[in-house]
Design a protein around this motif. Structure first.
Motif, PDB file in Angstrom:
ATOM      1  N   ASP A 186     -23.898  -1.051  13.104  1.00 13.06           N
ATOM      2  CA  ASP A 186     -23.292   0.041  12.343  1.00 13.06           C
ATOM      3  C   ASP A 186     -24.338   1.082  11.971  1.00 13.06           C
ATOM      4  OD1 ASP A 186     -20.855  -1.181  12.486  1.00 13.06           O
ATOM      5  OD2 ASP A 186     -20.869  -1.943  10.423  1.00 13.06           O
ATOM      6  N   GLU A 187     -25.499   0.628  11.518  1.00 10.15           N
ATOM      7  CA  GLU A 187     -26.545   1.561  11.101  1.00 10.15           C
ATOM      8  C   GLU A 187     -27.093   2.344  12.294  1.00 10.15           C
ATOM      9  OE1 GLU A 187     -29.539  -0.210   8.691  1.00 10.15           O
ATOM     10  OE2 GLU A 187     -28.098  -1.136   7.320  1.00 10.15           O
ATOM     11  N   LEU A 188     -27.257   1.673  13.425  1.00  8.00           N
ATOM     12  CA  LEU A 188     -27.752   2.368  14.615  1.00  8.00           C
ATOM     13  C   LEU A 188     -26.745   3.414  15.085  1.00  8.00           C
ATOM     14  CD1 LEU A 188     -29.312  -0.594  16.637  1.00  8.00           C
ATOM     15  CD2 LEU A 188     -30.541   1.275  15.515  1.00  8.00           C
ATOM     16  N   CYS A 189     -25.473   3.053  15.040  1.00  4.88           N
ATOM     17  CA  CYS A 189     -24.430   4.006  15.443  1.00  4.88           C
ATOM     18  C   CYS A 189     -24.387   5.184  14.483  1.00  4.88           C
ATOM     19  CB  CYS A 189     -23.083   3.297  15.490  1.00  4.88           C
ATOM     20  SG  CYS A 189     -21.717   4.363  16.008  1.00  4.88           S
ATOM     21  N   ALA A 190     -24.489   4.910  13.178  1.00  7.79           N
ATOM     22  CA  ALA A 190     -24.455   5.972  12.180  1.00  7.79           C
ATOM     23  C   ALA A 190     -25.663   6.890  12.320  1.00  7.79           C
ATOM     24  CB  ALA A 190     -24.397   5.376  10.777  1.00  7.79           C
ATOM     25  N   ALA A 191     -26.839   6.321  12.560  1.00 11.31           N
ATOM     26  CA  ALA A 191     -28.045   7.130  12.727  1.00 11.31           C
ATOM     27  C   ALA A 191     -27.912   8.047  13.933  1.00 11.31           C
ATOM     28  CB  ALA A 191     -29.262   6.228  12.874  1.00 11.31           C
ATOM     29  N   VAL A 226     -24.826  11.861   2.518  1.00  6.91           N
ATOM     30  CA  VAL A 226     -24.280  12.134   3.849  1.00  6.91           C
ATOM     31  C   VAL A 226     -24.406  10.892   4.719  1.00  6.91           C
ATOM     32  CG1 VAL A 226     -24.435  13.596   5.897  1.00  6.91           C
ATOM     33  CG2 VAL A 226     -24.892  14.571   3.640  1.00  6.91           C
ATOM     34  N   TRP A 227     -25.562  10.252   4.641  1.00  9.95           N
ATOM     35  CA  TRP A 227     -25.780   9.013   5.393  1.00  9.95           C
ATOM     36  C   TRP A 227     -24.758   7.957   5.000  1.00  9.95           C
ATOM     37  CZ3 TRP A 227     -27.533   6.364   9.279  1.00  9.95           C
ATOM     38  CH2 TRP A 227     -27.741   5.000   9.173  1.00  9.95           C
ATOM     39  N   GLU A 228     -24.520   7.791   3.722  1.00  9.75           N
ATOM     40  CA  GLU A 228     -23.562   6.797   3.263  1.00  9.75           C
ATOM     41  C   GLU A 228     -22.154   7.119   3.763  1.00  9.75           C
ATOM     42  OE1 GLU A 228     -24.123   3.988   1.845  1.00  9.75           O
ATOM     43  OE2 GLU A 228     -26.286   4.302   1.592  1.00  9.75           O
TER      44      GLU A 228
END
Length: 436
Positions: free
Chosen positions: A351-356, A321-323
């Motif tokens: 990108d990672e902060l936005c996705a988290a 889901v994270w990916e």
């Protein structure tokens, strides 16, 4: 424990044995809240075969297809496996007198729970079903009802084309009962093989195994399905045919006098147990929630679509889901041209902060839409205790999974911030999300 069994059970056991089945002499059927419970009349040692039936005694699509051809006068190629088996069962309740050579499972069907004892969501009252509104299970119930009603209409038309009176008696209530028996008692056809398995495949279909399906479920209970497949005779063709293959349920633990004999349906989340079987388990470790990713404005669907991802307790299955969320963020940023104006390290961290943040927001949104457990005594009194218990078990699991998913997202955020610090990037930390 009563020493006598209900007349329907006596008839069923006699029918099973007459048709090549075997049942342990200490197996006793006692009336329960939902049909019969199977208990040990006396102590039964470990590794005993409890019930064994020949393959021919199973209700399969082929058995149903042949019966319908004889009764309706032609093949029914448009009906799927469930429709064939359900129509076969319903005709047992309509065709009188029964043709036992064609509709041969009446002694089995009369031992199944009466419709008023079925407790899957399609048997809930409107008020009971409304208590699940906002959950995946509510949407899945509506989806199933639409699907089964469409199937019923098709089956009824096929029956009515051969016999108008039978078509009139082919009611939704009867089809629903048959479909519920199938969802709650069927095994995948993969059990009817030399190496029996409960794993469904793209080509497997549900089958009913009279007697073997009588035992209730106990998670992780050690049992085996053993297939006996005698080899073909080596004698001249005039000799009697070899016995047909049979399947046996073997329980590997001892069962004491008066204790219930239990089967193992495999690891199933409460959503599946409630929807298909009509019961739930407290603190079920196999609980899951289905998430569906929807592009740049990532969100979770309230449907049980097979296109989604299943996430379990302790964030089991959350990595895919994270990916998916991270890929959606990257694709959106690339489309907006944002990554082109930033350094590679900056873009990756952002990108990672936005996705988290997006993943945590998704989980919190789903958590917020879950229905509250009825606290008003009048509201809870209108819901039957067994349904209220299922609601409690289901909501506990869903909330725990979503809380775990928020914690998982926060860990991803913390990891991204740590990488930013190591790279010397200037990242403004947003206020920490509150866990639901």
């Amino acid at each position: 424990m009563s020493r006598s069994e209900h007349a329907s059970v006596v008839e069923f056991k006699s029918w099973l044995v007459q048709n090549g089945g075997r049942i342990h002499p200490e197996v006793h059927f006692e009336p329960g809240l939902a049909g019969f419970n199977v208990v040990a009349r006396n102590d039964i040692s470990a590794n005993q075969s409890i019930v064994s039936i020949p393959f021919s005694l199973a209700i399969t699509p082929e058995v149903a297809r042949q019966a319908l051809k004889e009764l309706l006068g032609h093949e029914q190629p448009s009906l799927n496996e469930r429709q064939l088996e359900c129509t076969y069962m319903v005709l047992h309740w309509i065709v009188r007198p029964l043709n036992s050579d064609v509709l041969k499972h009446d002694p089995y069907l009369i031992t199944l729970p009466s419709p008023d004892k079925l407790r899957t969501p399609l048997h809930f009252t409107d008020l009971e079903l409304a208590a699940f509104r906002g959950s995946n299970l509510f949407g899945a119930t509506l989806d199933r009802k639409r699907q089964w009603e469409a199937e019923w209409q098709q089956c009824r038309e096929a029956v009515a084309s051969a016999n108008a009176d039978w078509g009139t008696e082919f009611t939704w209530e009867r089809y629903l009962s048959a479909a519920t028996y199938l969802s709650s008692r069927a095994f995948p056809s993969t059990v009817l093989s030399e190496t029996p398995s409960l794993v469904t495949t793209d080509t497997s279909y549900p089958v009913l195994l009279p007697g073997i399906d009588a035992l209730n479920h106990a998670r992780a209970h050690p049992v085996s399905w053993v297939v006996s497949a005698p080899s073909a005779p080596q004698t001249p063709s005039s000799s009697p045919p070899a016995p047909e293959p049979s399947i046996s349920l073997v329980i590997h633990t001892a069962t004491s006098h008066g204790a219930e004999l239990l089967n193992n349906y495999g690891p199933k989340p409460n959503a599946e147990l409630i929807l298909g079987y009509g019961f739930s388990l407290p603190d079920n470790p196999d609980d899951t929630i289905v998430l569906k990713i929807g592009g740049p404005s990532t969100a979770a669907s309230s449907s049980s679509s097979s296109m989604g991802w299943e996430v379990g307790r302790n964030a089991r299955g959350a990595e895919p889901v994270w990916e998916a969320v991270l890929s959606a963020v990257r694709a959106q940023n690339a489309e907006d041209g944002e990554d082109g104006v930033e350094e590679e390290g900056d873009a990756a961290v952002e990108d990672e902060l936005c996705a988290a943040d997006m993943l945590a927001e998704m989980a919190q949104g789903l958590h917020g839409r879950l229905p509250p457990f009825p606290s008003d005594s009048e509201a809870s009194a209108a819901i039957r205790p067994e349904v209220l218990r299922m609601l409690e078990h289901y909501l506990e699991g869903q909330r725990d999974i979503l809380q775990n998913l928020v914690a998982f997202a926060q860990e991803k955020e913390a990891g991204a911030l740590q990488r930013a610090k190591e790279l010397g990037l200037d990242v403004v930390e947003e206020e920490e999300e509150e866990q639901p």
